[in-house]
Structure formats: C-alpha cells, structure tokens
Design a protein around this motif. Sequence first.
Motif, PDB file in Angstrom:
ATOM      1  N   ASP A 106       0.816  -1.210   0.000  1.00 50.74           N
ATOM      2  CA  ASP A 106       0.000   0.000   0.000  1.00 50.74           C
ATOM      3  C   ASP A 106       0.854   1.265   0.000  1.00 50.74           C
ATOM      4  O   ASP A 106       0.610   2.198  -0.770  1.00 50.74           O
TER       5      ASP A 106
ATOM      6  N   LYS B 276     -10.015  -7.257   4.435  1.00 53.91           N
ATOM      7  CA  LYS B 276      -9.706  -5.835   4.582  1.00 53.91           C
ATOM      8  C   LYS B 276      -8.420  -5.428   3.854  1.00 53.91           C
ATOM      9  O   LYS B 276      -8.397  -4.450   3.102  1.00 53.91           O
TER      10      LYS B 276
ATOM     11  N   CYS C  70      -8.194  -2.684   0.539  1.00 53.97           N
ATOM     12  CA  CYS C  70      -7.543  -1.380   0.570  1.00 53.97           C
ATOM     13  C   CYS C  70      -6.717  -1.142  -0.694  1.00 53.97           C
ATOM     14  O   CYS C  70      -6.880  -0.136  -1.378  1.00 53.97           O
TER      15      CYS C  70
END
Lengths: 204, 204
Positions: free
Chosen positions: B73, B127, B131
Amino acid sequence: MAIKERKEREKQDMRNLIIESATQLFLKHGYDKTSIRNMADDIEYSPATIYLYFKDKDEIFYVIHENGFALLDTELRKNDAIKNPFERLGAIGRTYMKFAFDNPDYYDLMFIMRAPLSQIKSEAEWKAGECAFGYVTQTIGECLEQKLIKPADVLLISISVWSFVHGLVSLYLRGRMCIVPMPDDVIEAMLDSAVTNYLIGLKA
Amino acid sequence: MAIKERKEREKQDMRNLIIESATQLFLKHGYDKTSIRNMADDIEYSPATIYLYFKDKDEIFYVIHENGFALLDTELRKNDAIKNPFERLGAIGRTYMKFAFDNPDYYDLMFIMRAPLSQIKSEAEWKAGECAFGYVTQTIGECLEQKLIKPADVLLISISVWSFVHGLVSLYLRGRMCIVPMPDDVIEAMLDSAVTNYLIGLKA
DNA sequence: TGAATATAATAAACACTGTTTAGTATATGC
DNA sequence: GCATATACTAAACAGTGTTTATTATATTCA
C-alpha cells in the motif's frame, strides 16, 4: 529371456497402480491428504515399497500433473474444428477456464503449485506445458497472418493472453475474488465477460 | 489497577515478538522452514507458549500477510503524486510488479497461498486486499471520468487489470515462464512490455 | 537339482510437522 | 499469609516424507 520383459511390465503395472491410487486420493481428498502412507494403505503395500518405483512424492505428482495436461490438451484441441483462428482463440480461452473450474485440483498442480515442477531438471524442459502453450501460440500466429488482431510479437501476445486468463482463474481459485462480494455464479460470469472484453481489445 | 494494562501491554509485546521472529524466519528461509518449533527456538520459549498468543499457525501468517499489504500500500500510494490517472495507473502496475519481484515471499502469502486466508470468517472480509484494490478501482474510476480509457464497468476493468498483472507475475514466480526459454532479465523486460501493451489497449 | 545370487517387500526408525493436555512454578488479589 | 489466577512448559498425539537394515522370494548358474 522373456523374464526381463515381464519384470519390466510388472514394474510399469506397479507404477500405474501407484499413480491411479494417488490420482484418486488427490481428486477425492486434495493434495494434503494424499500422503505416501495413504497411498500405501490404498494399494495394500508398505510405504517404503512406493520408493522402489518413484524417487519421491514430487515425482508421483509430476506424472499426475502430466496427465492433467493430456486432459487439457484433448479439451483445447477439440476447438480445432473452428476454422476462424480468432473465434478459435476465444473458444480456447473459454475451454481453458471451464477446465480450471471443473478440475481445480488439476489446475492447481499444473499452474500454481511448486511441487511437481521440482522434477524438471532446469533450462526449459517443461514438455507438458510447451504442448498446450504451443497450441495457443499457433492459433495466435494464424490470427496475425490473417490480420485479425493488432500486430505485435506472437510470443508477447501469447504470454499476455495466457497470463490474463490464468490471472482471473487463479485469483478466483485462491479466494482473492472475495474483494468483489458477489455470489460465485455472478463472479464466474464476470470472469467470462472479462475474457470476451480482452479479446475484443486485441482485434485489428 | 494499572496491572491489567501492563499485562495487556506485555501480551502485545509477546505477540509482536512472535510476529517479528516469524517474519524474519519466513523472509530468510521461506514458509516451509518457518515452523512453530523454529519460532519457539528463536524467541527462546516453548512451542506451546506460542499457542497462548495465537490460535494457530495460519493466524500468525495472516498478520504477516497484512503487514505485506501495508508495505505494498505504501509503495502503491507513492504514485499519488502523478496527477494524470492513466499515467498513474501505469505507474501502479509497474510498482506492483516491482513489489512482487522484490518480495516474492510476501507476494506468495498475499496473493497465491491459501493458508493466511483461512483466517477470514467468510463473506468478503478481506480488509487488507480491499484497501489496495480500492486504490486501483479509484484510479480507474478517474480514468473513466476523464474519458482516458474506453468506457466499461469500473469493476470489470479493475479485475481485468489486476488479473493481467497477477497472471504475469504468478506464472513467473511459480516457474511456468520457462516455456519461453530466455534469461530472467529478458523475461522480466517482456512482462514489463506486456503491461505497457495492455494499458495502451485500454486507451480511449 | 541345489547352492549362490539378485530382486522385491517391509518393519522400524529418523527427523520432522502442527497441536493439545496435564502439570508446575510464579505473580496477583484479598 | 494464603487462595487464586496467570504464564509457561514437558511430554504426548497424530501425523508427515524418507532411509536403513532385514527378510522372504525369485532367478541364475554350476
């Protein structure tokens, strides 16, 4: 001296027996439950006997993996009846996906797991894979000759097409498609239209 | 009663210690060599102690898998500086590939292995994945708004883009790219141009 | 045909794995 | 100071792939 030949035959029979048992266990209960001891129990021999016919567990699964490719190859080449290579390419894609969803364990062994490929000595000797991939490159080659798709390197397109479908299939089989929270049949339809869409994009 | 809080802190410290040890073993020696006993040896506790802090091995690897997503990320969102969403999409793709090649073990855990996802209770609760995937759909959404790519369902394009890159990466990481017998650096260059080519095909 | 050799099969062990159970010290609460 | 609660672990359970030493059987040759 026909004894030597009979012995050779018996050796092959035993190898086949082991492969048959391993395949049945593998397709019924999955890779993890297909242990050497389970196979031995199944064929009513001791575990050590299996090592007289196969070097290790990976060698057994390499044979199963090869059988999977024979199966896929048969399915893929049924599309030979389709004369237009672009249409054939689409059919090959759909056949490939159907194979993956109908035989997820085989697909795993053939394209995802590391185990069976520990057998190939190195330096491009993956005969099973080459055969199926060759059929794709051949079809894409025909598409290029007949100017049905945008010009580009045949290997680059082949790898792209294969990777695209494999990406969809393997993310789905390994549960990663749960990022789009939809029922399985909706997702499978989505993957199908993704392929259709992709091939349209290749069109000349 | 600050004791309760200290105990809670100590419990977290111990969890962190286990995760740190597991991560280090995992990145240094691979998944198979990262056993509960090896972790226990490393942190100088008994194997049973680990089960006081984690339900099972998969729970440990789910945390490592989440850490991997945090890493990815961070890398992906560095491309936020690129204002043109289509250019950003290309950069995201290249960053994704670089992450996979630089951290093959993390990539495996995040996108290929079954183990860590045994933790998600079911019905779309991934989750970590959501993302990173959300960032891709957002960028593709911007591309659509600005009419930079051919109109289509944003989810369909997102899944297609992701699957394409994942397909290339995972076939490479699992040794299937050996069907094109070329040195690693040539193949990696080929995968890169495959992505470039694919994105050009999306252009409006 | 009988002794020597080669082959086939196995029991048991080795070195691991994840996980559970029962028991023991130590720290906490009253 | 004593009873309770917490933290920890030794040992065991049930499995894994693989190897070794041994035995029973089949084959070869004198």
